[in-house]
Enzyme design. Structure first.
Site, PDB file in Angstrom:
ATOM      1  N   HIS A  23       0.921  -1.053  -0.030  1.00 16.60           N
ATOM      2  CA  HIS A  23      -0.122  -0.006   0.087  1.00 16.60           C
ATOM      3  C   HIS A  23       0.981   1.387   0.073  1.00 16.60           C
ATOM      4  O   HIS A  23       0.951   1.975   0.872  1.00 16.60           O
ATOM      5  CB  HIS A  23      -0.875  -0.015   1.292  1.00 16.60           C
ATOM      6  CG  HIS A  23      -2.077  -1.041   1.014  1.00 16.60           C
ATOM      7  ND1 HIS A  23      -2.811  -1.490   2.165  1.00 16.60           N
ATOM      8  CD2 HIS A  23      -2.579  -1.541   0.143  1.00 16.60           C
ATOM      9  CE1 HIS A  23      -3.610  -2.231   1.829  1.00 16.60           C
ATOM     10  NE2 HIS A  23      -3.560  -2.458   0.447  1.00 16.60           N
ATOM     11  N   HIS A  79     -10.585 -10.188  -6.099  1.00 18.21           N
ATOM     12  CA  HIS A  79     -10.251  -8.837  -5.778  1.00 18.21           C
ATOM     13  C   HIS A  79      -9.641  -8.097  -6.703  1.00 18.21           C
ATOM     14  O   HIS A  79      -8.788  -8.635  -7.359  1.00 18.21           O
ATOM     15  CB  HIS A  79      -9.608  -9.226  -4.489  1.00 18.21           C
ATOM     16  CG  HIS A  79      -9.109  -7.882  -3.638  1.00 18.21           C
ATOM     17  ND1 HIS A  79      -9.815  -6.699  -3.655  1.00 18.21           N
ATOM     18  CD2 HIS A  79      -8.119  -7.767  -2.607  1.00 18.21           C
ATOM     19  CE1 HIS A  79      -9.260  -5.700  -2.807  1.00 18.21           C
ATOM     20  NE2 HIS A  79      -8.145  -6.276  -2.348  1.00 18.21           N
ATOM     21  N   GLU A  81      -7.717  -5.236  -6.237  1.00 20.55           N
ATOM     22  CA  GLU A  81      -6.541  -4.824  -5.963  1.00 20.55           C
ATOM     23  C   GLU A  81      -5.302  -5.346  -6.844  1.00 20.55           C
ATOM     24  O   GLU A  81      -5.206  -6.282  -6.975  1.00 20.55           O
ATOM     25  CB  GLU A  81      -6.329  -4.766  -4.508  1.00 20.55           C
ATOM     26  CG  GLU A  81      -5.347  -4.003  -4.131  1.00 20.55           C
ATOM     27  CD  GLU A  81      -5.382  -3.483  -2.414  1.00 20.55           C
ATOM     28  OE1 GLU A  81      -6.079  -4.432  -1.823  1.00 20.55           O
ATOM     29  OE2 GLU A  81      -4.670  -2.501  -2.083  1.00 20.55           O
ATOM     30  N   ASP A  83      -2.163  -6.171  -6.381  1.00 24.85           N
ATOM     31  CA  ASP A  83      -1.468  -7.185  -6.247  1.00 24.85           C
ATOM     32  C   ASP A  83      -2.216  -8.655  -6.427  1.00 24.85           C
ATOM     33  O   ASP A  83      -1.264  -9.459  -6.735  1.00 24.85           O
ATOM     34  CB  ASP A  83      -1.304  -7.244  -4.788  1.00 24.85           C
ATOM     35  CG  ASP A  83      -2.493  -7.122  -3.725  1.00 24.85           C
ATOM     36  OD1 ASP A  83      -3.332  -6.535  -4.226  1.00 24.85           O
ATOM     37  OD2 ASP A  83      -2.344  -7.698  -2.573  1.00 24.85           O
ATOM     38  N   HIS A 147     -11.505  -7.066   2.298  1.00 21.31           N
ATOM     39  CA  HIS A 147     -11.260  -5.561   2.852  1.00 21.31           C
ATOM     40  C   HIS A 147     -11.911  -4.597   1.794  1.00 21.31           C
ATOM     41  O   HIS A 147     -11.946  -3.566   2.077  1.00 21.31           O
ATOM     42  CB  HIS A 147     -10.017  -5.345   3.477  1.00 21.31           C
ATOM     43  CG  HIS A 147      -8.812  -5.310   2.206  1.00 21.31           C
ATOM     44  ND1 HIS A 147      -8.304  -3.968   2.439  1.00 21.31           N
ATOM     45  CD2 HIS A 147      -8.301  -6.079   1.448  1.00 21.31           C
ATOM     46  CE1 HIS A 147      -7.238  -4.309   1.210  1.00 21.31           C
ATOM     47  NE2 HIS A 147      -7.539  -5.284   0.712  1.00 21.31           N
ATOM     48  N   ASP A 166      -7.572 -12.065   0.473  1.00 22.49           N
ATOM     49  CA  ASP A 166      -6.840 -11.596   1.402  1.00 22.49           C
ATOM     50  C   ASP A 166      -7.214 -12.013   2.935  1.00 22.49           C
ATOM     51  O   ASP A 166      -6.311 -12.088   3.547  1.00 22.49           O
ATOM     52  CB  ASP A 166      -7.101  -9.873   1.542  1.00 22.49           C
ATOM     53  CG  ASP A 166      -6.470  -9.355   0.387  1.00 22.49           C
ATOM     54  OD1 ASP A 166      -5.351  -9.793  -0.028  1.00 22.49           O
ATOM     55  OD2 ASP A 166      -6.675  -8.077  -0.022  1.00 22.49           O
ATOM     56  N   TYR A 194      -1.440  -8.513  10.126  1.00 25.30           N
ATOM     57  CA  TYR A 194      -2.505  -8.228   8.860  1.00 25.30           C
ATOM     58  C   TYR A 194      -3.714  -8.045   9.344  1.00 25.30           C
ATOM     59  O   TYR A 194      -4.459  -6.991   8.731  1.00 25.30           O
ATOM     60  CB  TYR A 194      -2.201  -9.309   8.040  1.00 25.30           C
ATOM     61  CG  TYR A 194      -2.819  -9.277   6.662  1.00 25.30           C
ATOM     62  CD1 TYR A 194      -2.112  -8.978   5.546  1.00 25.30           C
ATOM     63  CD2 TYR A 194      -4.221  -9.501   6.380  1.00 25.30           C
ATOM     64  CE1 TYR A 194      -2.784  -8.800   4.161  1.00 25.30           C
ATOM     65  CE2 TYR A 194      -4.616  -9.297   5.123  1.00 25.30           C
ATOM     66  CZ  TYR A 194      -4.020  -9.194   4.208  1.00 25.30           C
ATOM     67  OH  TYR A 194      -4.247  -8.795   2.858  1.00 25.30           O
ATOM     68  N   HIS A 227      -2.227 -14.454   0.001  1.00 27.21           N
ATOM     69  CA  HIS A 227      -0.622 -13.966   0.691  1.00 27.21           C
ATOM     70  C   HIS A 227      -0.241 -14.973   1.398  1.00 27.21           C
ATOM     71  O   HIS A 227      -1.199 -15.315   2.766  1.00 27.21           O
ATOM     72  CB  HIS A 227      -0.669 -12.578   1.370  1.00 27.21           C
ATOM     73  CG  HIS A 227      -1.243 -11.229   0.350  1.00 27.21           C
ATOM     74  ND1 HIS A 227      -0.491 -10.925  -0.553  1.00 27.21           N
ATOM     75  CD2 HIS A 227      -2.443 -10.678   0.448  1.00 27.21           C
ATOM     76  CE1 HIS A 227      -0.768 -10.059  -0.884  1.00 27.21           C
ATOM     77  NE2 HIS A 227      -2.219  -9.641  -0.377  1.00 27.21           N
TER      78      HIS A 227
HETATM   79 FE1  FEO Z   1      -6.330  -6.385  -0.928  1.00 30.42          FE
HETATM   80 FE2  FEO Z   1      -3.868  -8.324  -1.276  1.00 30.42          FE
HETATM   81  O1  FEO Z   1      -5.041  -7.034  -1.813  1.00 30.42           O
END
Ligand code: FEO
Length: 397
Positions: A23, A79, A81, A83, A147, A166, A194, A227
């Protein structure tokens, strides 16, 4: 290169040993991380998520070595995002018509970021299913605000794998992939970090979602996160931990946070810590200078605490920017059921404590009345007030 997860399910992600922040620089990474993507090869071939944009060439090249890309029937984007979605543009250049399954918010997010409204999006919602042959199905579960508004998980019947994205993950490079192979101290430190720094603001939704999913009574053999470690050894343990963490979590811990200009406020911080320990020897005490310690690691300790003390000298009728900046981040995380005290030295006007108290109350902390507001350098009588602050933090007052 692929690594087998179970039967016809493989990991095809990226172990990112070089990653030190996330982030932007808002989340510190101390032990590497990974972006986990998965390939399912049943009668239908399914790719679940991709990896972060800088690794997209490597990801696509590796995937090509594993499978003819034209054989991929479905892409699941749990998701948006980057990543997890960042390699989609590279991949879609090669297989532009492949359907991408995601939530309605997922479409907004992916189109907003990559500007390809022509991609073949298939919008799904909770309970929708996709047959992948060999008697197996994918079941979609929206994970709204866990999230992001677009977040989603996928459950694979037959192999009983929950691809949770996530949720339940950690920024932790685990080359061996599985939780039973990972260093256990780091695994749990990273899992709670996390949660505290990313998921805590959504704790009521975490609790509700866990209750909803448990009510379905689905057998879950593996939780394949996006992750860090994949939970195959007793995956219920991380679900139970999340359930506990989602309910105003605290341990018998007090954390003291400060910054200091000429060491006066630091002396107060040390004395408050010492008094907490004297009054309650079993209570774990942590003490951090916010200017010198990673903010996310401090937040993890705040998450574990039942009370905190925050100190700053008065400067420009306020508090040090290091402390105020940290308090702004504290507000975002929406911790619940924690007490707080304020302390600080001043030379002239002395508004620091008032400013700290206002920030802490805005952050949802119950501030206690005892405080130390110390003129110039602490004397014995100033340090003596630390006992009342410590009593208040421990609930002994
Ligand atoms: Fe919310 Fe691992 O991206």
């Amino acid at each position: 290169m692929r690594k087998q997860i179970k039967n016809n399910v493989s990991w095809v992600g990226k172990i990112d040993w070089g990653l030190t922040s996330f982030h932007g620089d808002d989340y510190s990474i101390n032990s590497g991380s990974s972006q986990n993507a998965y390939l399912i090869e049943e009668e239908k071939v399914v790719l679940i998520d991709t990896v972060w944009s800088p690794h997209s060439n490597e990801f696509v090249e590796n995937l090509k070595k594993e499978i003819d890309l034209n054989k991929i029937d479905y892409i699941i984007a749990n998701h948006g995002e980057v990543d997890h979605s960042g390699s989609l543009p590279e991949l879609m250049k090669l297989i532009p018509d492949t359907p991408i399954y995601c939530t309605a918010n997922g479409v907004k997010s992916l189109v907003g970021q990559f500007h390809h409204p022509e991609w073949n999006f298939k919008v799904v919602k909770t309970g929708d299913t996709l047959d992948i042959g060999n008697g197996k199905q994918l079941v979609f579960v929206e994970m709204r605000m866990l999230h992001w508004p677009d977040s989603m998980a996928v459950y694979m019947t037959g192999d009983n794998i929950l691809f949770s994205n996530d949720a339940f993950g950690q920024h932790f490079a685990v080359e061996e992939l599985f939780n039973d192979k990972a260093d256990q101290c780091t695994l749990w430190d990273e899992a709670i970090k996390y949660y505290a720094n990313i998921l805590n603001p959504f704790s009521p939704l975490v609790k509700k979602k866990i209750e909803d999913v448990l009510a379905l009574n689905l057998p879950i053999d593996i939780i394949a996160t996006s992750h860090g470690a994949i939970w195959r050894d007793n995956p219920a343990q991380i679900v139970e931990a999340y359930y506990k963490w989602s309910q105003a979590y605290q341990e018998d811990q007090v954390t003291v946070v400060f910054d200091s200009m000429w060491e006066g406020t630091e002396k107060l911080a040390n004395e408050i810590s010492r008094q907490v320990s004297l009054l309650s020897p079993d209570t774990r005490v942590k003490l951090y200078n916010v200017a010198k310690t990673d903010k996310n690691d401090i937040m993890t300790q705040v998450f574990k605490s039942k009370a905190i003390a925050v100190g700053s000298p008065t400067v420009h009728q306020g508090a040090l920017s290091t402390v105020v900046g940290w308090l702004e981040f504290l507000k975002e995380l929406k911790f619940k059921n924690k007490k707080a005290a304020v302390f600080g030295c001043y030379g002239w006007s002395g508004e620091g404590n008032k400013v700290l108290r206002a920030h802490l109350e805005e952050a949802g902390f119950e501030t206690i009345a005892p405080e130390i507001r110390c003129s110039w350098n602490p004397r014995e009588e100033d340090l003596a007030q630390a006992r009342d602050v410590a009593k208040g933090l421990l609930g002994l007052a």
